[in-house]
Design a protein around this motif. Structure first.
Motif, PDB file in Angstrom:
ATOM      1  N   ALA A 234       0.724  -1.662  -0.037  1.00 35.06           N
ATOM      2  CA  ALA A 234       0.113  -0.252   0.264  1.00 35.06           C
ATOM      3  C   ALA A 234       0.751   1.550  -0.074  1.00 35.06           C
ATOM      4  O   ALA A 234       0.451   2.534  -0.365  1.00 35.06           O
ATOM      5  CB  ALA A 234      -0.731   0.241   1.351  1.00 35.06           C
ATOM      6  N   SER A 235       2.144   1.189   0.661  1.00 36.22           N
ATOM      7  CA  SER A 235       2.591   2.518   0.102  1.00 36.22           C
ATOM      8  C   SER A 235       3.358   2.641  -0.341  1.00 36.22           C
ATOM      9  O   SER A 235       3.995   4.042  -0.801  1.00 36.22           O
ATOM     10  CB  SER A 235       4.368   2.268   1.370  1.00 36.22           C
ATOM     11  N   GLU A 255       5.602  -6.766  -3.870  1.00 35.97           N
ATOM     12  CA  GLU A 255       5.174  -5.508  -3.549  1.00 35.97           C
ATOM     13  C   GLU A 255       4.124  -5.165  -4.212  1.00 35.97           C
ATOM     14  O   GLU A 255       3.047  -4.559  -4.817  1.00 35.97           O
ATOM     15  CB  GLU A 255       5.569  -4.443  -2.285  1.00 35.97           C
ATOM     16  N   MET A 256       4.875  -4.746  -6.007  1.00 35.49           N
ATOM     17  CA  MET A 256       4.212  -4.590  -7.225  1.00 35.49           C
ATOM     18  C   MET A 256       2.770  -5.392  -7.771  1.00 35.49           C
ATOM     19  O   MET A 256       1.901  -4.428  -7.919  1.00 35.49           O
ATOM     20  CB  MET A 256       5.008  -4.038  -8.090  1.00 35.49           C
ATOM     21  N   ALA A 260      -1.556  -3.483  -7.062  1.00 37.47           N
ATOM     22  CA  ALA A 260      -1.570  -3.245  -8.409  1.00 37.47           C
ATOM     23  C   ALA A 260      -3.090  -4.300  -8.198  1.00 37.47           C
ATOM     24  O   ALA A 260      -3.981  -3.487  -8.794  1.00 37.47           O
ATOM     25  CB  ALA A 260      -0.975  -4.264  -9.698  1.00 37.47           C
ATOM     26  N   GLU A 261      -3.108  -5.188  -7.886  1.00 38.20           N
ATOM     27  CA  GLU A 261      -3.996  -5.727  -7.372  1.00 38.20           C
ATOM     28  C   GLU A 261      -5.087  -5.214  -6.475  1.00 38.20           C
ATOM     29  O   GLU A 261      -6.456  -5.261  -6.358  1.00 38.20           O
ATOM     30  CB  GLU A 261      -3.776  -7.245  -6.932  1.00 38.20           C
ATOM     31  N   GLN A 262      -4.531  -5.112  -5.401  1.00 39.02           N
ATOM     32  CA  GLN A 262      -5.163  -4.622  -4.117  1.00 39.02           C
ATOM     33  C   GLN A 262      -5.893  -3.231  -3.959  1.00 39.02           C
ATOM     34  O   GLN A 262      -6.448  -2.744  -3.263  1.00 39.02           O
ATOM     35  CB  GLN A 262      -4.874  -5.690  -3.322  1.00 39.02           C
ATOM     36  N   HIS A 263      -4.556  -2.236  -4.068  1.00 40.35           N
ATOM     37  CA  HIS A 263      -4.461  -0.771  -3.976  1.00 40.35           C
ATOM     38  C   HIS A 263      -4.502   0.247  -4.871  1.00 40.35           C
ATOM     39  O   HIS A 263      -4.546   1.798  -5.134  1.00 40.35           O
ATOM     40  CB  HIS A 263      -3.481  -0.421  -2.949  1.00 40.35           C
TER      41      HIS A 263
END
Length: 316
Positions: A234-235, A255-256, A260-263
């Motif tokens: 999320a950051s 994290e990417m 992309a999927e959740q944030h």
């Protein structure tokens, strides 16, 4: 057909001290920008019944007339997984194999040197406080390549494993640089840091950039665990994001993918990659907010280093 040269881990370690690893990588990324190198996505070949996998990283260095592939098995065993890696070089002219090189040392060197190239391109000229999170071989090699890039006045290192290390192990870390101190806590290590290098094998967040006291450059390498990441996904939306190669990194970096999927984060938000930075096609950070550099490691990096060792050995 000539027999390919074979370089084992010990010889690779010795030869790497004789080449300028960061400069080899700078040349590689400039070749990528100029269309003189090809880096396809990595290939995952899974074993049946969850017994492991091979990850294959191919690439072409047109100027050097070599095709290479790094292949790295992850073999599930009762006593723990076995991970090795080898790099094969082939001639683009004769089609013959040139070199088979143990890629263990190459991987450590290119991982750290890629971060160093990024720090040199992205860190503020005024950066003076450097923080290293991690104490293993990759963390130590990171420090080796970065220690001369800015006029660091303060270098701090923290690792959860520090508490269990012997006096001799701690002293070996301190001997890496006279400016280095070992921090008792993560918060102590992060205080007022200008550059934070995350050099861990953690599969989950190590730091939360939102808690830092001022904008910093944060670099991350992560590990090969599924969707591993060293910062909260999320950051990403609140940072200027850079990476080693924007064509392949967003599809692999944990994290990417999660961001992309959740944030709502999109790979198009990446400000630039090393190819663009080193060819003046992407802007440096302004440090109105954090800058984040993510490296997944490219097969081409191993191939470029293997080629340098091959040329060195052939010249002798």
């Amino acid at each position: 057909m000539s027999t390919p040269l074979v370089i084992d881990q010990q010889l690779a370690r010795q030869l790497l001290t004789q080449v300028d690893v960061p400069q080899i990588l700078r040349s590689l990324f400039r070749d990528l920008a100029a269309g003189q190198a090809v880096q396809p996505p990595q290939q995952l070949v899974e074993f049946p019944a969850g017994q492991g996998d091979f990850i294959n990283y191919g690439g072409v260095l047109a100027q050097e007339r070599v095709y290479g592939v790094k292949t790295s098995p992850y073999i599930v065993r009762e006593q723990g997984p076995l991970v090795t890696a080898w790099t094969l070089l082939m001639s683009m002219d004769s089609g013959q194999p040139l070199l088979l090189c143990d890629a263990g040392e190459l991987t450590t060197a290119r991982t750290a040197a890629t971060t160093a190239v990024a720090v040199d391109a992205l860190a503020a000229a005024s950066a003076r406080r450097l923080t290293v999170i991690g104490s293993g071989p990759i963390a130590r090699t990171h420090l080796h390549y970065v220690r001369g890039l800015r006029e660091w006045q303060d270098i701090r290192l923290f690792s959860p494993s520090l508490a269990g290390q012997s006096a001799e192990q701690r002293q070996a870390l301190l001997d890496l640089d006279p400016r280095l101190t070992l921090s008792d806590s993560l918060d102590q290590a992060l205080e007022d840091a200008d550059v934070i290098m995350l050099c861990t094998s953690s599969a989950s967040p190590v730091i939360d950039p939102a808690t830092l006291s001022k904008p910093a450059l944060i670099t991350s390498i992560s590990t090969n665990a599924v969707r591993a990441h060293e910062v909260p996904p999320a950051s990403l939306g609140a940072m200027d994001v850079y990476c080693d190669y924007r064509v392949t990194t967003p599809g692999s970096a944990g994290e990417m993918r999660i961001a992309a999927e959740q944030h709502g984060w999109q790979p198009e938000a990446i400000v630039g990659d090393l190819a663009q930075l080193l060819s003046n096609q992407a802007p440096a950070p302004t440090y109105q907010r954090h800058a984040f550099f993510r490296s997944i490691g490219l097969g081409l990096e191993d191939i470029a280093l293997a080629n340098a060792l091959y040329r060195l050995q052939r010249a002798d």
